[in-house]
Enzyme design. Sequence first.
Site, short mmCIF file in Angstrom:
data_model
loop_
_atom_site.label_atom_id
_atom_site.label_comp_id
_atom_site.label_asym_id
_atom_site.label_seq_id
_atom_site.Cartn_x
_atom_site.Cartn_y
_atom_site.Cartn_z
N GLU A 264 0.83 -1.16 -0.11
CA GLU A 264 0.17 -0.04 -0.08
C GLU A 264 0.86 1.16 0.03
O GLU A 264 1.29 1.69 1.19
CB GLU A 264 -1.08 -0.01 1.10
CG GLU A 264 -2.00 -1.25 1.39
CD GLU A 264 -3.11 -0.80 0.44
OE1 GLU A 264 -3.28 -0.01 -0.22
OE2 GLU A 264 -3.84 -1.88 0.65
N CYS A 298 -2.74 9.29 2.13
CA CYS A 298 -2.20 8.79 0.88
C CYS A 298 -3.31 9.10 -0.33
O CYS A 298 -2.69 9.05 -1.34
CB CYS A 298 -1.89 7.32 0.87
SG CYS A 298 -3.59 6.36 1.69
P1 NAD Z 1 7.82 5.73 4.79
O1 NAD Z 1 8.01 4.69 3.88
O2 NAD Z 1 8.89 6.42 5.12
O3 NAD Z 1 7.81 4.35 6.29
C1 NAD Z 1 6.93 3.45 6.27
C2 NAD Z 1 7.27 2.26 6.84
O4 NAD Z 1 8.17 1.62 6.27
C3 NAD Z 1 7.86 2.86 8.34
O5 NAD Z 1 7.54 1.98 9.32
C4 NAD Z 1 9.22 2.76 7.95
O6 NAD Z 1 10.03 2.36 9.08
C5 NAD Z 1 9.16 1.38 7.09
N1 NAD Z 1 10.56 1.24 6.39
C6 NAD Z 1 11.27 2.01 5.62
N2 NAD Z 1 12.15 1.37 4.88
C7 NAD Z 1 12.17 -0.02 5.25
C8 NAD Z 1 12.90 -1.14 4.81
N3 NAD Z 1 13.62 -0.94 4.07
N4 NAD Z 1 12.50 -2.20 5.26
C9 NAD Z 1 11.56 -2.22 6.13
N5 NAD Z 1 10.82 -1.23 6.83
C10 NAD Z 1 10.83 -0.23 6.16
O7 NAD Z 1 6.37 6.29 4.90
P2 NAD Z 1 5.91 7.39 5.67
O8 NAD Z 1 6.84 8.70 5.63
O9 NAD Z 1 5.88 7.01 7.09
O10 NAD Z 1 4.56 7.46 5.30
C11 NAD Z 1 4.19 8.61 4.11
C12 NAD Z 1 3.99 7.53 2.97
O11 NAD Z 1 3.09 6.38 3.15
C13 NAD Z 1 3.42 8.28 1.67
O12 NAD Z 1 4.04 8.04 0.51
C14 NAD Z 1 2.01 7.89 1.50
O13 NAD Z 1 1.37 7.94 0.46
C15 NAD Z 1 2.12 6.28 1.91
N6 NAD Z 1 0.78 5.74 2.55
C16 NAD Z 1 0.37 5.03 1.72
C17 NAD Z 1 -0.84 4.33 2.08
C18 NAD Z 1 -1.78 3.32 1.18
O14 NAD Z 1 -2.73 2.76 1.79
N7 NAD Z 1 -1.72 3.19 0.09
C19 NAD Z 1 -1.35 4.60 3.51
C20 NAD Z 1 -0.82 5.74 4.16
C21 NAD Z 1 0.40 6.06 3.80
#
Ligand code: NAD
Length: 509
Positions: A264, A298
């Site tokens: 997602e 998102c």
């Molecule tokens: P992010 O990608 O920085 O982090 C998301 C999660 O992934 C965190 O828990 C982070 O610690 C983890 N993470 C990052 N790199 C990783 C790796 N290499 N291995 C394992 N885990 C890892 O995102 P954010 O800044 O917290 O949130 C914003 C983003 O999330 C935006 O792009 C938004 O569109 C997206 N989002 C999407 C949805 C959806 O349902 N499509 C919902 C909410 C947020």
Amino acid sequence: MTDTLDDHLTKDLAARAAELLHTLGAPTPVAGELPARTPITGGTLMTLPADSRDDADAAIGRAAAAFRGWRTVPAPVRAGVVRRLAELLTAHKAELGELVTLEAGKIGAEAVGEVQEMIDICEFAIGLSRQLYGKTMPSERPGHRLMETWHPLGVVGVISAFNFPVAVWAWNTALALVCGDTVVWKPSDTTPLTALACHTLLRRAAADVGADPEVHQLIQGGAEVGSRLVEDERVALVSATGSVRMGRTVAPRVAARFGRCLLELGGNNGAIVTPTADLELAARGIVFAAAGTAGQRCTTLRRLIVHADVVGPLLDRVAGAYRQLRVGNPLDDGVLVGPLVNGRAYEGMRAAIDRALADGGELVCGGERVDGFGDDAFYVRPAIVRMPAQTAVVREETFAPILYVLTYRDFDAAIDLHNGVPQGLSSAVFTADQREAERFLAADGSDCGIANVNIGTSGAEIGGAFGGEKQTGGGRESGSDSWQAYMRRATNTVNYSDRLPLAQGIQFG
Ligand code: NAD
């Protein structure tokens, strides 16, 4: 050195956070290396211990062990945990909502709405526990029965983003638990307190109904600790919510070990406004979708594609509403736009606006930082930028309230423009013309996982499947048949005759 006003406020908020955790039954965290910040002042509320890779290994081990018993508990009995969780969430809706506000900066109504969404998905999951249907198909062979059965999958690793710190966890966990899976949750390291509260409520729910509390594990920390879920073969499904950048790292590594991934990822959501649209209704939908949650959903509306004949009157309405939006402390009544999550988000917003202006964009309103909240808190006025074309910056997701406005004359061209971005999460058309509405929803219309008519791009209900195409990752969560991602399917053929006919009429020997 004397304390500033923001330091005083941070101290008050820290005391309140500790009080809320206590009311929610969570143990007071011992101090550690993981800071729990509040975007309201940018200050640190408290610190918590971060989990190590070894801690994560141990948590996966406990979840794998718990799965062995949990998978044979009948699904309607498993739903008892989720029912109790829903009761606890209902009883603590206000407290958990307030904690979401403190940690993620959401205004009260949206934070409590997020908790309501958790309760809604619990109710859905409880009903689902009696509807994990498999099909029975007519067998081509006499005296045979052909059917499918659905079985628990194993350990589900949930990686979640900061901006929906509790609802996304509930979408995954409520379904995974009734499906017979156990869960290891790696929340965003930006929102560790809400994670601690949810984990505590779930473990309490399990204990209250006599279920094994080990069905849920929490591991706190950043990408490093999340990587354990990605790499570990004991984790059958990695459900990862976050940026496209994160998905690019996670998906191939899970695929390399033949694990399952539910992605997602980011969106870059657009809405088309046609000449027949009810502009008053469209403007209201646009303002909520584009400026709500300070542009940090998102599903936030980021691109507005408006027919040239109505762009003037529509923008007058939208910009007029933008100028009246109250930006400020999300705990204050009447505030509609809270802070950005941190300074990096603010820098990203500034840089995107600069690039848009360099591309020939014209700033209609907003974009400036709102002062008075201290150096470490980042409040902005939501921005509207008219663009001459869909340039590179418009095709990217900037996680901040910037609404790019493009114009069109031909509806086909508007759809091409709409689909001309790498992401495919949510979309909308505002029109009173049924042909345009149906065309938008048809195979050659919107290419997104969510396509709406006469409502904005954000604020989905839990009953439908949620997710998007292209770089958004293709995953589906929440309602409809999304539960199937959390189970494995077996096709069974039963021969109840005394003969052994082969399929396809094959005669052997
Ligand atoms: P992010 O990608 O920085 O982090 C998301 C999660 O992934 C965190 O828990 C982070 O610690 C983890 N993470 C990052 N790199 C990783 C790796 N290499 N291995 C394992 N885990 C890892 O995102 P954010 O800044 O917290 O949130 C914003 C983003 O999330 C935006 O792009 C938004 O569109 C997206 N989002 C999407 C949805 C959806 O349902 N499509 C919902 C909410 C947020």
